[in-house]
Design a protein around this motif. Structure first.
Motif, PDB file in Angstrom:
ATOM      1  N   TYR A   1       0.836  -1.198   0.000  1.00 23.33           N
ATOM      2  CA  TYR A   1       0.000   0.000   0.000  1.00 23.33           C
ATOM      3  C   TYR A   1       0.878   1.258   0.000  1.00 23.33           C
ATOM      4  O   TYR A   1       0.626   2.207  -0.748  1.00 23.33           O
ATOM      5  CB  TYR A   1      -0.922  -0.001   1.222  1.00 23.33           C
ATOM      6  N   HIS A   2       1.905   1.261   0.845  1.00 16.23           N
ATOM      7  CA  HIS A   2       2.763   2.446   0.977  1.00 16.23           C
ATOM      8  C   HIS A   2       3.873   2.500  -0.073  1.00 16.23           C
ATOM      9  O   HIS A   2       4.405   3.574  -0.355  1.00 16.23           O
ATOM     10  CB  HIS A   2       3.390   2.495   2.379  1.00 16.23           C
ATOM     11  N   PHE A   3       4.224   1.357  -0.635  1.00 13.25           N
ATOM     12  CA  PHE A   3       5.314   1.277  -1.620  1.00 13.25           C
ATOM     13  C   PHE A   3       4.842   0.381  -2.759  1.00 13.25           C
ATOM     14  O   PHE A   3       4.118  -0.579  -2.532  1.00 13.25           O
ATOM     15  CB  PHE A   3       6.580   0.694  -0.970  1.00 13.25           C
ATOM     16  N   GLU A   4       5.236   0.704  -3.966  1.00 14.67           N
ATOM     17  CA  GLU A   4       4.806  -0.102  -5.115  1.00 14.67           C
ATOM     18  C   GLU A   4       5.266  -1.549  -4.998  1.00 14.67           C
ATOM     19  O   GLU A   4       4.582  -2.456  -5.437  1.00 14.67           O
ATOM     20  CB  GLU A   4       5.342   0.498  -6.413  1.00 14.67           C
ATOM     21  N   SER A   5       6.446  -1.729  -4.412  1.00  9.46           N
ATOM     22  CA  SER A   5       7.003  -3.071  -4.292  1.00  9.46           C
ATOM     23  C   SER A   5       8.031  -3.089  -3.170  1.00  9.46           C
ATOM     24  O   SER A   5       8.448  -2.040  -2.670  1.00  9.46           O
ATOM     25  CB  SER A   5       7.689  -3.476  -5.603  1.00  9.46           C
ATOM     26  N   LYS A   6       8.430  -4.283  -2.798  1.00  8.58           N
ATOM     27  CA  LYS A   6       9.492  -4.416  -1.798  1.00  8.58           C
ATOM     28  C   LYS A   6      10.772  -3.781  -2.338  1.00  8.58           C
ATOM     29  O   LYS A   6      11.511  -3.129  -1.607  1.00  8.58           O
ATOM     30  CB  LYS A   6       9.737  -5.882  -1.450  1.00  8.58           C
ATOM     31  N   ASP A   7      11.031  -3.930  -3.632  1.00  6.60           N
ATOM     32  CA  ASP A   7      12.233  -3.340  -4.226  1.00  6.60           C
ATOM     33  C   ASP A   7      12.241  -1.823  -4.093  1.00  6.60           C
ATOM     34  O   ASP A   7      13.278  -1.223  -3.820  1.00  6.60           O
ATOM     35  CB  ASP A   7      12.369  -3.738  -5.698  1.00  6.60           C
ATOM     36  N   GLN A   8      11.085  -1.190  -4.293  1.00  9.23           N
ATOM     37  CA  GLN A   8      11.016   0.265  -4.133  1.00  9.23           C
ATOM     38  C   GLN A   8      11.279   0.651  -2.679  1.00  9.23           C
ATOM     39  O   GLN A   8      11.990   1.629  -2.402  1.00  9.23           O
ATOM     40  CB  GLN A   8       9.658   0.805  -4.576  1.00  9.23           C
ATOM     41  N   LEU A   9      10.745  -0.109  -1.742  1.00  2.98           N
ATOM     42  CA  LEU A   9      10.981   0.136  -0.319  1.00  2.98           C
ATOM     43  C   LEU A   9      12.470  -0.012  -0.008  1.00  2.98           C
ATOM     44  O   LEU A   9      13.058   0.853   0.649  1.00  2.98           O
ATOM     45  CB  LEU A   9      10.164  -0.841   0.527  1.00  2.98           C
ATOM     46  N   ILE A  10      13.072  -1.068  -0.494  1.00  3.08           N
ATOM     47  CA  ILE A  10      14.503  -1.305  -0.265  1.00  3.08           C
ATOM     48  C   ILE A  10      15.314  -0.146  -0.846  1.00  3.08           C
ATOM     49  O   ILE A  10      16.233   0.372  -0.196  1.00  3.08           O
ATOM     50  CB  ILE A  10      14.957  -2.641  -0.900  1.00  3.08           C
ATOM     51  N   THR A  11      14.979   0.266  -2.062  1.00  5.62           N
ATOM     52  CA  THR A  11      15.705   1.365  -2.703  1.00  5.62           C
ATOM     53  C   THR A  11      15.606   2.638  -1.868  1.00  5.62           C
ATOM     54  O   THR A  11      16.606   3.321  -1.644  1.00  5.62           O
ATOM     55  CB  THR A  11      15.176   1.614  -4.130  1.00  5.62           C
ATOM     56  N   GLU A  12      14.415   2.957  -1.392  1.00  8.96           N
ATOM     57  CA  GLU A  12      14.245   4.163  -0.571  1.00  8.96           C
ATOM     58  C   GLU A  12      15.080   4.075   0.705  1.00  8.96           C
ATOM     59  O   GLU A  12      15.735   5.042   1.101  1.00  8.96           O
ATOM     60  CB  GLU A  12      12.775   4.384  -0.220  1.00  8.96           C
ATOM     61  N   CYS A  13      15.082   2.917   1.344  1.00  8.02           N
ATOM     62  CA  CYS A  13      15.860   2.753   2.582  1.00  8.02           C
ATOM     63  C   CYS A  13      17.355   2.823   2.311  1.00  8.02           C
ATOM     64  O   CYS A  13      18.096   3.462   3.072  1.00  8.02           O
ATOM     65  CB  CYS A  13      15.498   1.429   3.256  1.00  8.02           C
TER      66      CYS A  13
ATOM     67  N   TYR B   1      22.746   8.258   1.967  1.00  9.39           N
ATOM     68  CA  TYR B   1      22.680   9.694   2.218  1.00  9.39           C
ATOM     69  C   TYR B   1      23.297  10.018   3.578  1.00  9.39           C
ATOM     70  O   TYR B   1      24.101  10.943   3.703  1.00  9.39           O
ATOM     71  CB  TYR B   1      21.221  10.163   2.158  1.00  9.39           C
ATOM     72  N   LYS B   2      22.923   9.236   4.585  1.00 14.03           N
ATOM     73  CA  LYS B   2      23.471   9.445   5.937  1.00 14.03           C
ATOM     74  C   LYS B   2      24.978   9.218   5.930  1.00 14.03           C
ATOM     75  O   LYS B   2      25.726   9.974   6.557  1.00 14.03           O
ATOM     76  CB  LYS B   2      22.783   8.496   6.914  1.00 14.03           C
ATOM     77  N   GLU B   3      25.442   8.205   5.208  1.00 11.51           N
ATOM     78  CA  GLU B   3      26.872   7.912   5.126  1.00 11.51           C
ATOM     79  C   GLU B   3      27.617   9.058   4.438  1.00 11.51           C
ATOM     80  O   GLU B   3      28.676   9.478   4.892  1.00 11.51           O
ATOM     81  CB  GLU B   3      27.087   6.602   4.358  1.00 11.51           C
ATOM     82  N   ILE B   4      27.055   9.575   3.348  1.00  7.80           N
ATOM     83  CA  ILE B   4      27.684  10.686   2.632  1.00  7.80           C
ATOM     84  C   ILE B   4      27.794  11.902   3.540  1.00  7.80           C
ATOM     85  O   ILE B   4      28.818  12.569   3.584  1.00  7.80           O
ATOM     86  CB  ILE B   4      26.893  11.033   1.347  1.00  7.80           C
ATOM     87  N   ARG B   5      26.734  12.178   4.285  1.00  7.02           N
ATOM     88  CA  ARG B   5      26.733  13.332   5.192  1.00  7.02           C
ATOM     89  C   ARG B   5      27.756  13.185   6.314  1.00  7.02           C
ATOM     90  O   ARG B   5      28.251  14.172   6.831  1.00  7.02           O
ATOM     91  CB  ARG B   5      25.339  13.543   5.797  1.00  7.02           C
ATOM     92  N   SER B   6      28.055  11.943   6.703  1.00 10.23           N
ATOM     93  CA  SER B   6      29.001  11.737   7.807  1.00 10.23           C
ATOM     94  C   SER B   6      30.445  11.636   7.326  1.00 10.23           C
ATOM     95  O   SER B   6      31.362  11.608   8.138  1.00 10.23           O
ATOM     96  CB  SER B   6      28.633  10.474   8.593  1.00 10.23           C
TER      97      SER B   6
ATOM     98  N   THR C   1      17.728  15.582  -9.624  1.00 10.26           N
ATOM     99  CA  THR C   1      18.774  16.581  -9.404  1.00 10.26           C
ATOM    100  C   THR C   1      19.302  16.526  -7.977  1.00 10.26           C
ATOM    101  O   THR C   1      20.347  17.074  -7.679  1.00 10.26           O
ATOM    102  CB  THR C   1      18.251  18.008  -9.696  1.00 10.26           C
ATOM    103  N   SER C   2      18.582  15.860  -7.100  1.00 12.13           N
ATOM    104  CA  SER C   2      19.043  15.646  -5.729  1.00 12.13           C
ATOM    105  C   SER C   2      19.078  14.142  -5.490  1.00 12.13           C
ATOM    106  O   SER C   2      18.039  13.508  -5.409  1.00 12.13           O
ATOM    107  CB  SER C   2      18.088  16.316  -4.742  1.00 12.13           C
ATOM    108  N   SER C   3      20.271  13.588  -5.451  1.00 12.90           N
ATOM    109  CA  SER C   3      20.438  12.148  -5.272  1.00 12.90           C
ATOM    110  C   SER C   3      21.766  11.900  -4.575  1.00 12.90           C
ATOM    111  O   SER C   3      22.572  12.813  -4.382  1.00 12.90           O
ATOM    112  CB  SER C   3      20.423  11.442  -6.631  1.00 12.90           C
ATOM    113  N   ASN C   4      22.009  10.657  -4.211  1.00 14.27           N
ATOM    114  CA  ASN C   4      23.281  10.322  -3.587  1.00 14.27           C
ATOM    115  C   ASN C   4      24.441  10.563  -4.541  1.00 14.27           C
ATOM    116  O   ASN C   4      25.511  11.001  -4.123  1.00 14.27           O
ATOM    117  CB  ASN C   4      23.275   8.877  -3.099  1.00 14.27           C
TER     118      ASN C   4
END
Length: 193
Positions: free
Chosen positions: A43-55, A61-66, A117-120
């Motif tokens: 319901y919240h994500f099209e697929s498990k793969d999309q959920l995995i990609t978002e996570c 992103y957190k790693e890049i920032r650190s 335009t905003s990505s890792n």
């Protein structure tokens, strides 16, 4: 915490616990740990793969920032110092790819697929651009960093082809370092012409 956020949090935890082995992160495990039905994941994500990609994108992103480049001694020549600094930083990024193969692959492919335009990948380019402090033309700096990022990502995704065509065996740290040295040498040679 709402259900969507809880699913993301649990999935991120499972990815980290699996040390990036995404085959261990199943929709059933996510649903059980988040205490939600399987249907809510879809319901919240099209697929498990999309959920995995978002996570994965959030983890990277957190790693890049650190990421904090270490201060080391660089040449007194500004362009040579840029080359040394960029080489050192690029090697750290490339090593991260290989220390985190599954999540790096998902992140890179997600960036390529979504073309935002905003990505890792864009954040990585911004970070690497800080290595270039000399008077090289800004357009050349941006081109150099875009090229470096693209080459590192393509080489990582196609490491068997790189081994067969160019002879760099990326299972060996020394070959990864030699590859980065070669790429940066060529990019700086290009900017001098």
């Amino acid at each position: 915490m709402n259900q969507r956020d809880k699913i993301i949090t649990v999935t991120t935890e499972l990815i980290i616990e699996s040390q990036g082995d995404l085959s261990q992160v199943t929709a059933r495990k996510i649903a059980n740990k988040a205490e939600v039905g399987l249907g809510l994941i879809h319901y919240h994500f099209e697929s498990k793969d999309q959920l995995i990609t978002e996570c994965v994108q959030r983890i990277i992103y957190k790693e890049i920032r650190s990421f904090v480049p270490q201060n080391t001694e660089y040449s007194d020549n500004p362009i040579e110092a840029d080359k040394q600094r960029l080489t050192y930083w690029a090697k750290q990024v490339f090593e991260f790819f290989y220390a985190n193969k599954s999540i790096s692959r998902v992140s890179i492919l997600g960036d390529l697929r979504n073309n935002l335009t905003s990505s890792n990948s864009v954040d990585m380019q911004r970070g690497l651009l800080r290595a270039l402090t000399s008077d090289i033309d800004d357009a050349k700096k941006k081109f150099m960093i875009f090229s470096l990022t693209s080459i590192m990502q393509a080489a990582f995704l196609q490491d068997n082809a790189v081994k067969n065509r160019l002879g760099f065996d990326f299972t060996k740290q020394n070959d990864r370092e030699l590859f980065i040295n070669s790429v940066i040498e060529e990019l700086f040679h290009f900017t001098q012409t």
